[in-house]
Design a protein around this motif. Structure first.
Motif, PDB file in Angstrom:
ATOM      1  N   ASP A  52      -9.684  20.013 -47.692  1.00  0.00           N
ATOM      2  CA  ASP A  52      -9.724  20.691 -48.985  1.00  0.00           C
ATOM      3  C   ASP A  52      -8.805  21.904 -49.105  1.00  0.00           C
ATOM      4  N   HIS A  53      -8.278  22.376 -47.997  1.00  0.00           N
ATOM      5  CA  HIS A  53      -7.364  23.528 -48.032  1.00  0.00           C
ATOM      6  C   HIS A  53      -5.927  23.138 -48.383  1.00  0.00           C
ATOM      7  N   LEU A  54      -5.608  21.862 -48.315  1.00  0.00           N
ATOM      8  CA  LEU A  54      -4.222  21.424 -48.503  1.00  0.00           C
ATOM      9  C   LEU A  54      -3.649  21.786 -49.878  1.00  0.00           C
ATOM     10  N   LYS A  85       4.739  13.741 -47.366  1.00  0.00           N
ATOM     11  CA  LYS A  85       4.511  12.595 -46.488  1.00  0.00           C
ATOM     12  C   LYS A  85       4.132  13.065 -45.080  1.00  0.00           C
ATOM     13  N   LEU A  86       4.851  14.046 -44.563  1.00  0.00           N
ATOM     14  CA  LEU A  86       4.578  14.578 -43.226  1.00  0.00           C
ATOM     15  C   LEU A  86       3.194  15.236 -43.170  1.00  0.00           C
ATOM     16  N   ILE A  87       2.902  16.083 -44.142  1.00  0.00           N
ATOM     17  CA  ILE A  87       1.598  16.759 -44.169  1.00  0.00           C
ATOM     18  C   ILE A  87       0.472  15.738 -44.283  1.00  0.00           C
ATOM     19  N   SER A  88       0.647  14.777 -45.169  1.00  0.00           N
ATOM     20  CA  SER A  88      -0.372  13.754 -45.372  1.00  0.00           C
ATOM     21  C   SER A  88      -0.617  12.959 -44.092  1.00  0.00           C
ATOM     22  N   HIS A  89       0.453  12.618 -43.403  1.00  0.00           N
ATOM     23  CA  HIS A  89       0.321  11.886 -42.144  1.00  0.00           C
ATOM     24  C   HIS A  89      -0.412  12.728 -41.102  1.00  0.00           C
ATOM     25  N   ALA A  95      -4.125  10.578 -50.057  1.00  0.00           N
ATOM     26  CA  ALA A  95      -3.067  10.821 -51.044  1.00  0.00           C
ATOM     27  C   ALA A  95      -2.900  12.326 -51.214  1.00  0.00           C
ATOM     28  N   LEU A  96      -1.658  12.707 -51.378  1.00  0.00           N
ATOM     29  CA  LEU A  96      -1.307  14.107 -51.569  1.00  0.00           C
ATOM     30  C   LEU A  96      -0.179  14.124 -52.580  1.00  0.00           C
ATOM     31  N   TYR A  97      -0.377  14.818 -53.703  1.00  0.00           N
ATOM     32  CA  TYR A  97       0.665  14.801 -54.720  1.00  0.00           C
ATOM     33  C   TYR A  97       0.676  16.072 -55.553  1.00  0.00           C
ATOM     34  N   LEU A  98       1.809  16.247 -56.251  1.00  0.00           N
ATOM     35  CA  LEU A  98       2.022  17.382 -57.149  1.00  0.00           C
ATOM     36  C   LEU A  98       2.145  16.842 -58.563  1.00  0.00           C
ATOM     37  N   GLY A 103       0.931  16.720 -66.762  1.00  0.00           N
ATOM     38  CA  GLY A 103       0.104  15.692 -66.142  1.00  0.00           C
ATOM     39  C   GLY A 103       0.869  14.595 -65.434  1.00  0.00           C
ATOM     40  N   GLN A 104       2.181  14.705 -65.382  1.00  0.00           N
ATOM     41  CA  GLN A 104       3.023  13.697 -64.730  1.00  0.00           C
ATOM     42  C   GLN A 104       3.067  13.946 -63.218  1.00  0.00           C
ATOM     43  N   VAL A 105       2.916  12.879 -62.426  1.00  0.00           N
ATOM     44  CA  VAL A 105       3.035  13.025 -60.970  1.00  0.00           C
ATOM     45  C   VAL A 105       4.504  13.273 -60.660  1.00  0.00           C
ATOM     46  N   PHE A 106       4.775  14.440 -60.103  1.00  0.00           N
ATOM     47  CA  PHE A 106       6.134  14.908 -59.853  1.00  0.00           C
ATOM     48  C   PHE A 106       6.628  14.546 -58.449  1.00  0.00           C
ATOM     49  N   ALA A 107       5.768  14.711 -57.471  1.00  0.00           N
ATOM     50  CA  ALA A 107       6.104  14.412 -56.071  1.00  0.00           C
ATOM     51  C   ALA A 107       4.839  13.904 -55.389  1.00  0.00           C
ATOM     52  N   THR A 108       5.057  13.049 -54.385  1.00  0.00           N
ATOM     53  CA  THR A 108       3.900  12.434 -53.731  1.00  0.00           C
ATOM     54  C   THR A 108       4.238  12.013 -52.301  1.00  0.00           C
ATOM     55  N   ASP A 109       3.197  11.809 -51.522  1.00  0.00           N
ATOM     56  CA  ASP A 109       3.392  11.375 -50.140  1.00  0.00           C
ATOM     57  C   ASP A 109       3.758   9.897 -50.046  1.00  0.00           C
TER      58      ASP A 109
END
Length: 184
Positions: A52-54, A85-89, A95-98, A103-109
């Motif tokens: 939850d801190h991510l 991707k690195l953090i998520s791994h 899933a980890l995204y910005l 409301g558009q997904v800008f960046a993702t793992d």
């Protein structure tokens, strides 16, 4: 009359005995299952606390802030996708995204995968709306497409102007598999 009184007494005693037996059985079940429920709650809490801190961490990341502030810079976005991707791994997230303020997904793992979240509009999701309005949110829900329980933690990035929202999706696959193996 004696038969009627005897029958009434037998029925009353039977009713009371069944009620006492049922109440004792329920108390025994509660005493047996209460520690199990506590263990389950602790396992779920630990899984959430592990990740939850991510979103908060990402909200302070200079690369994330810079990429969201300059959305047309593809090199910055690619660098942030690689970082996610690195953090998520490393954190073993699902899933980890910005997300942009719209409301558009800008960046993702999962930017390089065919079924990526990239570009999806999540503006109607409660965890996104609440994070935009209140700065952070947590949401537990069942995804209709997969019928799976998912927990989302989101945190806003930037204050004025709001640059976006960082989101981690937490799933309980490992815990569910452990319960299934244990026959729970």
């Amino acid at each position: 009359l004696l038969i009627l009184v005897s029958l009434t007494v037998v029925c009353a005693v039977t009713f009371l005995a069944q009620r006492l037996w049922r109440e004792n059985g329920l108390r025994s079940l509660q005493a047996l299952n209460e520690p199990r429920v506590q263990l389950v709650a602790n396992a779920v809490r630990a899984e959430i606390n592990r990740q939850d801190h991510l979103p908060v961490m990402l909200s302070f990341d200079p690369d994330v802030q810079q990429a969201l502030a300059h959305p047309n810079d593809t090199a910055l976005r690619d660098r942030v996708n690689d970082k996610l991707k690195l953090i998520s791994h490393e954190a073993d997230t699902r899933a980890l995204y910005l997300i942009t303020p719209s409301g558009q997904v800008f960046a993702t793992d999962d930017a390089e995968k065919p079924d990526t979240q990239l570009g999806r509009n999540l503006s109607e999701r409660p965890y996104v709306r609440t994070a935009i309005e209140a700065g952070r949110s947590a949401f537990l829900g069942v995804e209709p497409q997969s019928d799976r329980v998912r927990y989302y933690v989101a945190h806003s990035i930037g204050e004025k102007p709001l640059l976006g929202v960082a989101v981690v999706r937490i799933e309980f696959d490992t815990i569910e598999a452990d319960w299934e193996r244990a026959g729970e």
